[in-house]
Every structure is written in C-alpha cells, then in structure tokens.
Design an enzyme around this catalytic site. Structure first.
Site, PDB file in Angstrom:
ATOM      1  N   GLY A 139      12.735  34.516 -16.186  1.00 20.24           N
ATOM      2  CA  GLY A 139      11.353  34.829 -16.526  1.00 20.24           C
ATOM      3  C   GLY A 139      10.537  35.252 -15.320  1.00 20.24           C
ATOM      4  N   GLY A 140      11.090  35.106 -14.131  1.00 17.49           N
ATOM      5  CA  GLY A 140      10.365  35.500 -12.929  1.00 17.49           C
ATOM      6  C   GLY A 140       9.282  34.520 -12.521  1.00 17.49           C
ATOM      7  CG  ASP A 205       3.566  22.414 -15.500  1.00 12.79           C
ATOM      8  OD1 ASP A 205       3.546  21.636 -16.470  1.00 12.79           O
ATOM      9  OD2 ASP A 205       3.143  22.095 -14.369  1.00 12.79           O
ATOM     10  CB  THR A 218      15.476  26.269 -10.671  1.00 14.62           C
ATOM     11  OG1 THR A 218      15.093  26.154 -12.048  1.00 14.62           O
ATOM     12  CG2 THR A 218      15.433  27.720 -10.244  1.00 14.62           C
ATOM     13  CG  LEU A 272      27.942  28.573  -6.989  1.00 17.72           C
ATOM     14  CD1 LEU A 272      28.115  27.217  -7.661  1.00 17.72           C
ATOM     15  CD2 LEU A 272      28.939  28.720  -5.836  1.00 17.72           C
ATOM     16  CB  ILE A 274      25.114  36.167 -13.562  1.00 17.88           C
ATOM     17  CG1 ILE A 274      24.771  36.917 -12.262  1.00 17.88           C
ATOM     18  CG2 ILE A 274      24.049  36.393 -14.622  1.00 17.88           C
ATOM     19  CD1 ILE A 274      24.573  38.417 -12.436  1.00 17.88           C
ATOM     20  CE1 TYR A 475       4.813  20.255 -11.108  1.00 16.33           C
ATOM     21  CE2 TYR A 475       2.560  20.569 -10.360  1.00 16.33           C
ATOM     22  CZ  TYR A 475       3.737  21.083 -10.864  1.00 16.33           C
ATOM     23  OH  TYR A 475       3.853  22.425 -11.122  1.00 16.33           O
TER      24      TYR A 475
END
Lengths: 568, 568
Positions: A139-140, A205, A218, A272, A274, A475
């Site tokens: 999603g960038g 978020d 991630t 590693l 996609i 956070y």
C-alpha cells in the site's frame, strides 16, 4: 494508475482530496498553539504541484522492458513519472518532507503490476537475469524507508506493486483459516471475509492503505492484537517467490521443523523474496463488540491497570491508555457536537475534582471486549474491578465508539501539520512491564531536552497500544514546530533521541513498523552484533547478488537516518 | 558422573533402578496379549551389562585436552566409557535398540561440563580452533537423533553437557519474566520457581529428564501449552554462545526487528551455537487447578468438541482426548485399586450402554482449568455445554488427577516393552482442524497395512494433545511385536509410513520433538525445497566449517532414518 489498484496521493497520505480538518473542533487550534506555539488557523501555502517536480528519466533498458511486457502486457509495465514518484517512497515524515521539497532520490525505473503468482515468478527471474533490483510494494504506507532504492543505485530498479493480487482465494471454515493474496488492502479484504461471516481482526492504523503482504513483510500489529495476535501469530502459511524457486509453507497451527522459515519471512521487508499469498487465522464475527472507556488519575495508574489486566483471568481484545498530553490531544480533537467533546463535561469533571485529580494529568483509556453477551459481561466485570482498584472511573461506551469510527483518519493530520510548518511523526517500542513507566518518562524528557537544546518547540505524547503477558507496546507521537531549512536535521535529532532512548530503556527498535533504513543503525543494540551477523548471513546466503531490496534492515553503507539527513 | 548433574541410565530411560511395572494392573497383560499377541508376564532376559559393550577409545588429542582442562578443570573434562556412551545418543527407540545391541556408532571423544557462560565461550573457541565438532547436551531425552555425531566423523567430537548451568538467576516479578540457565532440568527449575510463587507451566512428557536449553533447541511443547504456550511463545530472550561471539537477545514481549533471530535459534538443535540461558514468561501459581474428565461415544466426537472449545470464548489450559485404542490402553493401565480402574465400573458402563455407545469405541478426554474459583467455574460451564452438545458425559475429577500424578512415567514403558520384544515409539504432528480426523484414520490404516505386509503384529493409538485456533497436535504411540534380527528394519517401515502419512495428510514432520536426523528426509515435503534452501544458507553462513552439530535438520549425506537402518 491501474484500474482496481488503489494509489495514495504522491505528496501525502491517502486519498486525493481527503484531508484533516479542524473545523467543528474548537479546542484544537488553542491546544496546538499552547503546545508548540503555532497558529494553525493562519493561511497556508497551496498543495505541492506535480508539474513543479523535476523527475529523472527512467533508466529501464529496452531489453528488460521487452521481457517484462511479454510477461505482463504493456498496461502493467508502467514508467510514467507520477507512478514512479508514488512508488519511490513510503509515507514517513522524512519521505513527505523530501517529496514536497522535490528531493526525489533514486526513483524506480519501472513499476510492475503482476496479475498472478506465475507472473511474479517470471518477472523475478527476468529482473535477476538482467541484474536488476526488486522492491515489492503493497500500500506504500511504510514509514521506515523500506521502499526506496539506494542512492546511487546503478542497476535498473523495479518496483513490484502487488495490488492486482487482491482476492480471498479460499476459506477453510472448519480450521478458521483463509488463503488470501498478498496485495489485498485492509478494507477490501475485510469486505470479502465479512461477506462470509469472518474477520481477520487485524487493524493497524494504516489499515485503509496497507496490504496483507506489507503487514507480513514488516511484522505488523493491529489494534486488536491482544485477542487476534500480531500478524506473526495470524499468518500460519505463505507463498514467497524467490529467484528461481517458490517457497511454500503450508498452513500449520504449530511445528517443530527447525529454525522457523515462516519467522524468517516475517519482517524480511523484501530481502528474501516477494510474498504472493498467505494462509491466515480468521475468526467468526463476534456476537458482541464493545469499547469501554475509562479515566485514570495518571498515566502511571493506567499502565498499572493494563499490567494487572494481563495478569488476570480476563482477556480483552484491546487495552489502550493515553498519557496526560495525549489525553488532552484526544479531547481537543473532539468535535463540538461529539461525545469526546463532552467528556470534559461538568459532570465528569466534578467527579474527577471530587477525587482530587489534577485535570492536566488524567489519562484516558479504552478497553475492548468481544464474544457472547455473557462473556463480554463477565470480562467487563473482571476489568472493571481492576480499573477501580487502580482508582479509575468508567465513562461508558460513547468515546470508545467514536474512537473506533475515526481510528484510521489520524495519518492525514501529518500533511495538515506539515502545511503549517509542523513536523509530526510516530515511534513505537515494547518493553517488559518493569520498564514501561521508565521508558515513557525518560523518552519524553530526552525529547524535550533535545528540542530545548536546538531551540525549537516540540511536544511528544504516548499511549499504551498492545499488551502481552510480559510487557507492552508504547506508541509515541511527536510534533515539532520547525519550518526552517534545518527541518530535516531537527527531525533527525528528535528521531535519534527517541530511538536511542528506546535502546537505553530496555525497548526494541520497533514494535510493528519494521526496520527499513530508518531503524537499521540501532539493530546492533537491539539484537546484538551476533544477531545482525545471523541476519546478514541469511540475506547474503539467499541473495548473494543483493538484488532483493538491498540496504534494508542491515545497511552496508551509511545507515539510513544519517544517510538521508546528509542528502537533505 | 558429575555431582549435581542428573544422568539417565545408559541403556534406557530415566533413573537407574526405576522401571515400569504391570503389577496391580490386572488388565494390562491381557490388553497387550490381545493387541499384539505378546505375553508380557513371561520371563525376560536380564538388563544389559555395561561390561559387555565394546567401547571405542576416545580420540581426544592431548593438545585439545590440555586446553579444555585449563578452561574447565580436570574434573569437568570426562572421557570415561560410560559417560561417553550416555552422551552418544538420545532416547529414541532406535537409540535404545542400538545401545542394547552394542552398536555404539561414533561416540563423543570427550564430555565437557562447563560451570559458567564464560567457560562455554572459551571451550567453543578452543574446540573450533582445534577443528572439532560441538554437540550440546541437555537431559539426553531427544528421540530424533539430534545428539549423535555423524558416522565416520574424523574430527574430534565434543559433547557439551550444560547440567551445571542450572540456576534460576533472576525473577522480574512485575513483568512475569525469569532469567534461567539453560541446563536446568524441569523439576529443579519448577522447584526454584515455585519457591517464589511462580511457574513456567511447561510440562512436556520428558519433563523430568529434559532441560530448558533442550526445550528451546527442539521447539518443545508442554501438556499445558493451550494456556502457557509452546516454548517458542514462552522464551522472550536468550543467550547463545557462537564461535567468537555471543548472541544476546534481550527479553521483549514482541518486536519488529527483521527476520526473527529468536525464532532461528528456536529449533536450531545446536547448529547455530550453544544456548546458555533464556528469559522466559513465568506465571503466578494458579489459585485453582482442575482436570475434568469426560467420555465421548467416539474419538471423532471428541475431536469435534476440542475444535469447538477452541472456537468458543473458553480458554482451558489443556484439552486432551484419546482415541478408542488409547482409551482401552489407559483403562488397562489403571491400577486395581485406582479410580481409572473403576472407570469401567458398572454405573458408568450402564450410562454409556443406555446411550447406545459401543464400549470398544469410547474416547476418554481430560480438560484442564486454571484461575480463580469463579473463573474455573465459568470456563467449566462453557466447556461442559460443548461436551454435552457433542454427546459427551462428565465423569468428574478423579481420572484426571491420577493422570496428572503419573504423567511423566510413560517413557519407562518402552524399556519394559523392549525387554519383551516389543518396539514402542511415538510420532506427533499438527494439522489444521479440517484434516484432524483424516490424518488419524489414514495414519492408523497405513500403519496397520504396512505391518500386515511385513507379517508382524502392531498397534497404534493416538490422542489430541495440544490445540490451537486453526488446528491441533495429534500424538501417536505405536508398538510392534518383533524381536527378530529384522527389528530395526521393521521399526523403520513403521516410522516411515507414519511420517509419510503425516506429509500426505496436511501434517508437519513434528509438533514438538524436532527434526534431528530422524525427520530430515521429510523436510523438503514439509517446508518445501525453498524452505530447506533457506535453512541451509543460514547454517552454512553461520557455520561454514560445519563444526556445530553437523548433519542435524538438514542432512548432507544419507538421511538419518535410512542411514541408521543400514548401520543396524
């Protein structure tokens, strides 16, 4: 843009035309003014214009272009300037500052939109054969510089947008497992699952603008992870295309088959291969879902309550508590007409005052419950006793419901602030419970000291967002008033003191944003040099030519944060 | 033997002088006779005599010996025959058959007993410098051939017994974390923790004869994992000595710092280094602990109930159900005087018959509850409704309590059986719930078919042992009547059809016993060739000279099961 593949605006978060607004929030402008001295009601410069950018030409060679067109078709091999700019960055505030300033760095030479795993296999092999660099793109929304090619990369840079791989392929109803393509965005995925009565329960978020593959790459975590788990728990199997081969991990609830390859792919940020699909735990939509709101006299009381909830027989789906400044921020962000606005209503204020609370120090908390009506009632009772034991009071369901509706809009505020010379960013960490209070106090203090030393005004606030048996994620959000030419250097100082404070106070570099280039300078401190040695051996062994998103997690040259700040 | 370091008998499981007995279990001999045609009341040969073994001499060179003595002291550098034989194997039934037959394989040349992490660091570097091979040794209970040097290994083989590193170093009471040395055995560790009001809650069958470091190195799981988690969940940080460096992973509840190094050490079976200590989740001793017993008309009903319990709001600490044959086995193993014996009492039998149940098909189940009295009552109510919905009946706490007391004695039965020409072993796997019934049916059928083809009598039975959101572990026990010279070949056939059935029915090679050499032939099928490629690159990168327990997990030559069977 490719039909059916969502794309964020090139200069900021999310949808074109959508932005944060402080209208109908009368307390917000005074709050910002008080905290960092900036008048957000003043006129602002117009949005950046794409035509003002100087976009370097694509360096894609005709040979590779021909092969890629043969694999994907003309339409799905994009080299136009805007597509390349959108795919050149994530949405870290450093990215936003740079793209606004026209500092584009090393853009991808081409953006590919494969429509099947077979196409991903073929394009990976074609790019490797042409000695190119592959960067997977979901999603960038990445904020740790994991999507950008290395400055000065001389090889052809290929960004692979997975957005056309967006289907829920299969639901195994008996096992509570779904096989889902990696490029699906959060809302689309939930729509497909909900239609059959299921949910993933994963709500970061970034939900609206992030994808399953990105979450896996991630090590993402969602707001309801206390019940549904981090993405590392949710993902039971996956498929990843590697040069010349495909990794297939079948869905398994647990296994003792050596070092976990699944846990090597999790957090691998494209180094590693996609990721093309995953088998994930899915759950029946709960009968009842409730967010209960509480107030504590102080953040420390709230932390203590969360710790005790985790040690108790209760297992809520989320437990969140904001520190004093964040509580003020939430209340200042309440609409005039809304219940958050009315929280400071005379009645509640009176109760707090009667308890001798300092209204500048109160901490707001949300605790979420799911299950049968009986179960929700039972768990609410357990939590309620712990809240009371820590001096807290319940203020009902209203504020939590509103928070729930608005929870994905927060990132838009960064662009609004940046328009007004305010740099806003977030950093999150986990510690054992024993260090939860300490890391909060020290991080806030070190940030303020650093800002004082530079002579700019800044504010940092925090909430506990995810709880575990042995500790929690806190956070932090920070905002700095600096619209000078030193903006980037100021930001670097702030980011650096916060990350170093995490290290010095028993925290980790990140709970769920990943490493990228931004956090790589702290990896030695986080997992020890021997841990970095192990990761490096893994990357070098699997990808000796460094074709797969090189420079991320382990940076061989100048580390990201210094590197980028010197570029600026 | 070194004072304070427990050591198992060289030819079998556990404590010298302790063995299984069928006295006071009048139904056991008839059960075995019926199932595999063997009369276990007949006279047996005497226990093997150590003096009958031909023990190859140690090949430890004077140079390395001198260095090791300088590091550890004379007492902790052992080269005597019995110590070397004890450290040459785990306790797989293949190991037991071989050691009884005097087939000792490639013994370690020396057994070291370091007393500190600093000593481990120094000995690792000394052994690597001398081009030796390092094999870490915990309790020696491994059953997948992870503790044995490669046949024909020409380098000096060093077994490192961690038994002197047995202390609970620190308890972080606020975080519910304990820092514990890796060589501690289960009971010693629980004694140390219990004394301060804490428990790890990790109770594998091998508990009495296995260590924390061994659990981590093999991805162990305990009987209460539904509440406390697998060891992979329990371990939050650790220290591992590697050649020339020490890996230090601080305790963190969760982290997004790239591919998980913690999850690479878990299950690494000595191939990355020697684990010396770990930070683990610990819990307050529960107020109430109850094991409730149930019966179902069939195993399939019991599986269905466990699946529904996992999808419900209940979260018991264990849910276990035995198939029909295992239920008969448990009842046959009940003491004349015990309540398990009385389970087949007229009253319960009458209820079952009234329900139209076939008493040969009934399935026994234990479900465990922990927490406050209210919580246990609440969860028991939820489970009870699910049991009833699946036609089950409750038979109270008696059988579960007895099971709880005797749960660690099971492994002794293998030696008893082997004395009587019966080969007994276990194999366990996990699948998604959708395949739980299928893998059970097919594995039992394929085992029986294979035994029929060889012309020996065998029996296999099973229980569901660990549950997860998306599936469960099923734990198979098998016994084969073969005291011929073909014993090992017969065993290999049985093991091979069972493991292959796991692969063909959506299972994994192992849920919690690890890979070793025994399961390595199935790794390509389990995690795909690309997964094995990734593990190989990790091992080769970290240990290019193959000094660290070579041949385990990924076997470069003949895979374990064939290799050993040809040696036999």
């Amino acid at each position: 843009m490719i039909e059916g593949v969502k794309q964020q605006k090139w200069w900021g978060w999310g949808e074109d035309g959508k932005s944060y607004s402080h209208h109908d929030k009368p307390k917000f402008a005074p709050f910002v003014k008080k905290m960092v001295g900036v008048d957000i009601t003043a006129a602002v410069p117009p949005s950046p214009r794409f035509d003002d950018l100087e976009v370097p030409a694509s360096q894609l060679g005709e040979g590779l272009r021909g092969e890629l067109v043969a694999i994907l078709g003309e339409e799905f091999v994009q080299t136009d300037d805007e597509t390349r700019v959108v795919h050149a960055f994530g949405k870290g505030v450093r990215d936003l500052m740079r793209v606004r300033a026209g500092q584009l760095g090393r853009l991808p030479d081409v953006v590919l939109y494969p429509g099947s795993q077979a196409e991903v296999e073929r394009l990976v092999d074609a790019v490797i054969a042409a000695d190119g660099v592959l960067i997977p793109f979901g999603g960038g929304s990445n904020i740790v510089a994991a999507l950008e090619a290395e400055p000065g990369e001389t090889r052809q840079v290929v960004s692979v947008n997975l957005g056309r791989l967006s289907r829920v392929l299969e639901i195994d109803e008996s096992s509570g497992l779904a096989h889902i393509q990696a490029g699906v965005f959060g809302p689309d995925m939930e729509d497909q699952l909900n239609a059959q009565g299921w949910t993933l329960g994963h709500h970061p978020d970034s939900f609206v603008w992030s994808t399953l593959g990105g979450w896996i790459a991630t090590r993402s975590s969602g707001m309801q992870s206390d019940k549904y788990g981090d993405i590392a728990d949710i993902v039971r199997g996956l498929t990843m295309v590697m040069p010349g081969q495909v990794l297939t991990l079948r869905p398994l609830p647990s296994s003792s088959s050596g070092p976990s390859v699944r846990e090597m792919v999790l957090g691998s940020e494209g180094r590693l291969g996609i990721i093309t699909s995953a088998w994930v735990n899915v759950h029946r939509l709960p009968e009842v879902r409730e967010l209960q709101s509480y107030f504590f006299a102080t953040y420390e009381d709230g932390l203590k309550a969360c710790e005790q909830i985790m040690a108790s027989d209760a297992a809520p789906m989320m437990a969140r508590v904001s520190d004093a400044v964040e509580t003020q921020y939430i209340m200042a962000n309440g609409k005039k007409s809304s219940r958050i606005g009315s929280l400071s209503s005379k009645a509640i204020q009176k109760i707090m005052e009667a308890k001798g609370w300092d209204l500048e120090k109160i901490a707001m908390s949300f605790v979420g419950f799911e299950g049968s009506p009986t179960h929700v009632r039972y768990e609410k009772g357990l939590v309620s006793r712990i809240v009371k034991a820590n001096g807290g009071i319940s203020v009902g369901k209203g504020p939590g419901t509103l928070y729930d509706q608005k929870k994905y809009d927060t990132p838009y505020i960064r662009d609004f602030m940046l328009d007004r010379g305010l740099i806003c960013d977030v950093s999150e960490t986990t510690t054992p419970w024993a260090y939860a209070e300490q890391i909060h106090t020290n991080t806030v203090a070190r940030f303020q000291k650093a800002m004082d030393e530079i002579g700019v005004r800044g504010v940092v606030f925090c909430h506990l967002s995810h709880s575990y048996h042995s500790g929690a994620c806190q956070y932090f959000t920070f905002a700095i008033a600096d619209d000078s030419e030193n903006q980037m250097a100021t930001y670097d100082v702030a980011k650096r003191v916060i990350q170093q404070s995490f290290m010095d106070n028993h925290g980790t570099v990140s709970h769920h944003h990943g490493v990228g280039e931004e956090h790589s300078p702290w990896m030695d401190q986080d997992i020890s040099p021997a841990g970095v040695f192990i990761q490096r051996k893994l990357f070098d062994g699997v990808d000796p030519g460094h074709h797969l998103n090189p420079g991320k997690i382990i940076h061989e040259g100048r580390p990201g944060i210094s590197s980028n700040s010197q570029d600026a």
